[in-house]
Design a protein around this motif. Structure first.
Motif, PDB file in Angstrom:
ATOM      1  N   LYS A  11       0.615  -1.297   0.334  1.00 49.69           N
ATOM      2  CA  LYS A  11       0.298   0.432   0.167  1.00 49.69           C
ATOM      3  C   LYS A  11       0.833   1.627  -0.004  1.00 49.69           C
ATOM      4  O   LYS A  11       1.676   1.518   0.850  1.00 49.69           O
ATOM      5  CB  LYS A  11      -0.948   0.235   1.093  1.00 49.69           C
ATOM      6  CG  LYS A  11      -1.994  -1.026   1.060  1.00 49.69           C
ATOM      7  CD  LYS A  11      -2.518  -1.725   0.238  1.00 49.69           C
ATOM      8  CE  LYS A  11      -4.291  -2.039   0.805  1.00 49.69           C
ATOM      9  NZ  LYS A  11      -4.217  -2.446  -1.128  1.00 49.69           N
ATOM     10  N   ALA A  13       0.604   3.879   0.905  1.00 54.82           N
ATOM     11  CA  ALA A  13       0.613   4.555   3.012  1.00 54.82           C
ATOM     12  C   ALA A  13       1.827   4.014   3.664  1.00 54.82           C
ATOM     13  O   ALA A  13       2.184   4.508   4.083  1.00 54.82           O
ATOM     14  CB  ALA A  13      -0.524   5.395   3.299  1.00 54.82           C
ATOM     15  N   GLU A  14       1.364   2.524   2.919  1.00 54.42           N
ATOM     16  CA  GLU A  14       2.745   2.115   4.234  1.00 54.42           C
ATOM     17  C   GLU A  14       3.665   2.105   3.550  1.00 54.42           C
ATOM     18  O   GLU A  14       5.069   2.227   4.527  1.00 54.42           O
ATOM     19  CB  GLU A  14       2.230   0.470   3.942  1.00 54.42           C
ATOM     20  CG  GLU A  14       1.039  -0.008   5.230  1.00 54.42           C
ATOM     21  CD  GLU A  14       0.097  -1.683   4.305  1.00 54.42           C
ATOM     22  OE1 GLU A  14       0.943  -1.981   4.210  1.00 54.42           O
ATOM     23  OE2 GLU A  14      -1.089  -2.044   5.418  1.00 54.42           O
ATOM     24  N   GLY A  16       5.379   4.441   1.675  1.00 50.62           N
ATOM     25  CA  GLY A  16       5.079   6.426   2.166  1.00 50.62           C
ATOM     26  C   GLY A  16       5.650   6.182   3.312  1.00 50.62           C
ATOM     27  O   GLY A  16       6.386   6.835   3.697  1.00 50.62           O
ATOM     28  N   ASN A  17       4.747   6.117   5.070  1.00 50.11           N
ATOM     29  CA  ASN A  17       4.822   6.340   6.132  1.00 50.11           C
ATOM     30  C   ASN A  17       6.678   5.573   6.540  1.00 50.11           C
ATOM     31  O   ASN A  17       7.335   6.325   7.220  1.00 50.11           O
ATOM     32  CB  ASN A  17       4.515   6.002   6.702  1.00 50.11           C
ATOM     33  CG  ASN A  17       2.850   6.563   7.130  1.00 50.11           C
ATOM     34  OD1 ASN A  17       3.050   8.103   7.622  1.00 50.11           O
ATOM     35  ND2 ASN A  17       1.634   6.397   6.444  1.00 50.11           N
ATOM     36  N   THR A  20       9.496   7.578   4.909  1.00 53.62           N
ATOM     37  CA  THR A  20       9.706   8.889   5.484  1.00 53.62           C
ATOM     38  C   THR A  20      10.328   8.731   7.132  1.00 53.62           C
ATOM     39  O   THR A  20      11.110   9.178   7.847  1.00 53.62           O
ATOM     40  CB  THR A  20       8.007   9.986   5.845  1.00 53.62           C
ATOM     41  OG1 THR A  20       7.497   9.834   4.809  1.00 53.62           O
ATOM     42  CG2 THR A  20       8.340  10.741   7.104  1.00 53.62           C
ATOM     43  N   GLY A  73      -3.048  15.236   2.583  1.00 57.41           N
ATOM     44  CA  GLY A  73      -3.145  13.843   1.855  1.00 57.41           C
ATOM     45  C   GLY A  73      -2.225  13.555   1.951  1.00 57.41           C
ATOM     46  O   GLY A  73      -1.330  12.686   2.027  1.00 57.41           O
ATOM     47  N   GLU A  76      -0.420  12.815   5.275  1.00 56.70           N
ATOM     48  CA  GLU A  76      -1.016  11.683   6.346  1.00 56.70           C
ATOM     49  C   GLU A  76      -0.451  10.464   5.478  1.00 56.70           C
ATOM     50  O   GLU A  76      -0.636   9.363   6.095  1.00 56.70           O
ATOM     51  CB  GLU A  76      -2.499  11.701   5.634  1.00 56.70           C
ATOM     52  CG  GLU A  76      -3.257  13.122   6.545  1.00 56.70           C
ATOM     53  CD  GLU A  76      -4.901  12.905   5.846  1.00 56.70           C
ATOM     54  OE1 GLU A  76      -5.196  13.348   7.464  1.00 56.70           O
ATOM     55  OE2 GLU A  76      -5.087  12.207   4.999  1.00 56.70           O
ATOM     56  N   ASP A  77      -0.482  10.135   4.087  1.00 49.87           N
ATOM     57  CA  ASP A  77      -0.171   8.910   3.226  1.00 49.87           C
ATOM     58  C   ASP A  77       1.790   8.967   3.243  1.00 49.87           C
ATOM     59  O   ASP A  77       2.371   7.525   2.990  1.00 49.87           O
ATOM     60  CB  ASP A  77      -0.291   8.809   1.667  1.00 49.87           C
ATOM     61  CG  ASP A  77      -1.515   9.282   1.661  1.00 49.87           C
ATOM     62  OD1 ASP A  77      -2.117   7.808   2.620  1.00 49.87           O
ATOM     63  OD2 ASP A  77      -2.618   9.230   0.319  1.00 49.87           O
ATOM     64  N   GLY A  78       2.227  10.069   4.032  1.00 49.88           N
ATOM     65  CA  GLY A  78       3.923   9.678   4.637  1.00 49.88           C
ATOM     66  C   GLY A  78       4.338  10.108   2.396  1.00 49.88           C
ATOM     67  O   GLY A  78       5.971   9.067   2.590  1.00 49.88           O
ATOM     68  N   GLU A  79       4.140  10.404   2.215  1.00 47.35           N
ATOM     69  CA  GLU A  79       4.066  10.246   0.767  1.00 47.35           C
ATOM     70  C   GLU A  79       5.052  11.990  -0.184  1.00 47.35           C
ATOM     71  O   GLU A  79       5.372  12.282  -0.571  1.00 47.35           O
ATOM     72  CB  GLU A  79       3.408  10.167  -0.390  1.00 47.35           C
ATOM     73  CG  GLU A  79       2.883   8.667  -0.487  1.00 47.35           C
ATOM     74  CD  GLU A  79       2.364   8.645  -1.187  1.00 47.35           C
ATOM     75  OE1 GLU A  79       2.504   7.444  -2.042  1.00 47.35           O
ATOM     76  OE2 GLU A  79       0.717   8.950  -2.272  1.00 47.35           O
ATOM     77  N   GLY A 206      -1.831   6.159  -3.438  1.00 46.28           N
ATOM     78  CA  GLY A 206      -2.044   7.680  -2.203  1.00 46.28           C
ATOM     79  C   GLY A 206      -2.060   9.287  -3.240  1.00 46.28           C
ATOM     80  O   GLY A 206      -2.474   8.655  -4.126  1.00 46.28           O
TER      81      GLY A 206
END
Length: 287
Positions: A11, A13-14, A16-17, A20, A73, A76-79, A206
């Motif tokens: 995913k 977000a996973e 991306g975070n 980060t 966003g 939040e998605d760490g992108e 994302g």
């Protein structure tokens, strides 16, 4: 019943975070001391460019609010690492290395992981027994600008698998899959066996994917090998090497392709798969 996840369950977000978090842990900004005058100059010029865009294109409140929602966003998605590495880093790399005499480099990207296994040449990158992709022998020499071989140089390599996923950024992959640091011999020569990676799309589920969809862009990167090449007393070279014939060489979403970085693999005569020779020339460290 617990279902084991595979790389296809990755995913945005996973990953991306995680990117980060890795950036925060990297120490890249620990010694950063930028004079207030420099911060003011850069911030004001960036804002001035935004103001000019708003005035030129009569940006509406609806568009402004959509931008705010999108920026939230991305966080939040760490992108932010993905966004900056895909759309901005190629220009930072360009101006940072414009005085080099040795090899051309390009962007690092968001999926680097330090500390990969150290391997003596000739090496085999860590991979699964059934790793997909065409076998590839990648070999060459690391030299200084004056032609001196750089004994014991480190050729750090990482790349996506045949499905376009990176180990440690997608579930179900061995920790160091297709990652390693090959130590060159006394003449600076190295050889490693891996597989040719496939082209892939950057994550599209994302915030960055929303921008791509809204703008009508594509999300594809050409197949590539990531490398960091280093030797004592010389500047670190960060590069990506691409493959002749890839349909996305001319429209890479990350704008990171340079003609000097395109490989021309040939069929191996002594084994299955392809081979390619590519030498690295490193600039001396700055005094």
């Amino acid at each position: 019943m617990t279902t084991e996840l595979s790389e296809f369950d990755a995913k945005a977000a996973e990953s991306g975070n995680l990117a980060t978090e890795r950036f925060r842990e990297s120490g890249k900004t620990e010694a950063l001391e930028v004079p207030k005058e420099r911060v003011s100059l850069l911030a004001n010029e960036v804002l001035a460019a935004v103001f000019e865009t708003v005035r030129k294109h009569k940006v509406s409140y609806d568009e402004f609010n959509a931008l705010k929602a999108w920026l939230i966003g991305v966080g939040e998605d760490g992108e932010w690492p993905l966004f900056l590495d895909v759309w901005v880093e190629h220009v930072i790399e360009e101006v940072s290395t414009e005085d080099r005499e040795g090899n051309k480099g390009t962007i690092e990207g968001p999926y680097y992981v330090p500390g990969s296994p150290s391997l003596e040449t000739p090496a085999i990158l860590p991979m699964r027994a059934d790793e997909g992709g065409t076998p590839l022998l990648f070999q060459g020499q690391v030299r200084a600008v004056d032609g001196t071989p750089l004994a014991g140089a480190h050729v750090e390599i990482w790349h996506a698998d045949d499905n376009g996923f990176y180990s440690q950024y997608a579930p179900g992959l061995p920790e160091w899959n297709l990652r390693g640091t090959v130590v060159a011999d006394a003449q600076g020569n190295f050889a490693l066996n891996t597989v040719q990676p496939a082209p892939y799309q950057i994550p599209t589920d994302g915030a960055c994917g929303k921008l791509i969809a809204a703008a009508g862009w594509h999300a594809w990167r050409p197949a590539h090998l990531h490398l960091k090449v280093s030797a004592s007393g010389h500047q670190l070279l960060t590069a990506q090497l691409y493959f002749e014939g890839d349909q996305h060489l001319s429209d890479d979403i990350a704008s990171a392709v340079k003609p000097e970085l395109v490989l021309h693999p040939q069929a191996r005569g002594d084994a299955a798969g392809n081979e390619v020779t590519y030498d690295f020339v490193l600039d001396a460290a700055r005094g």
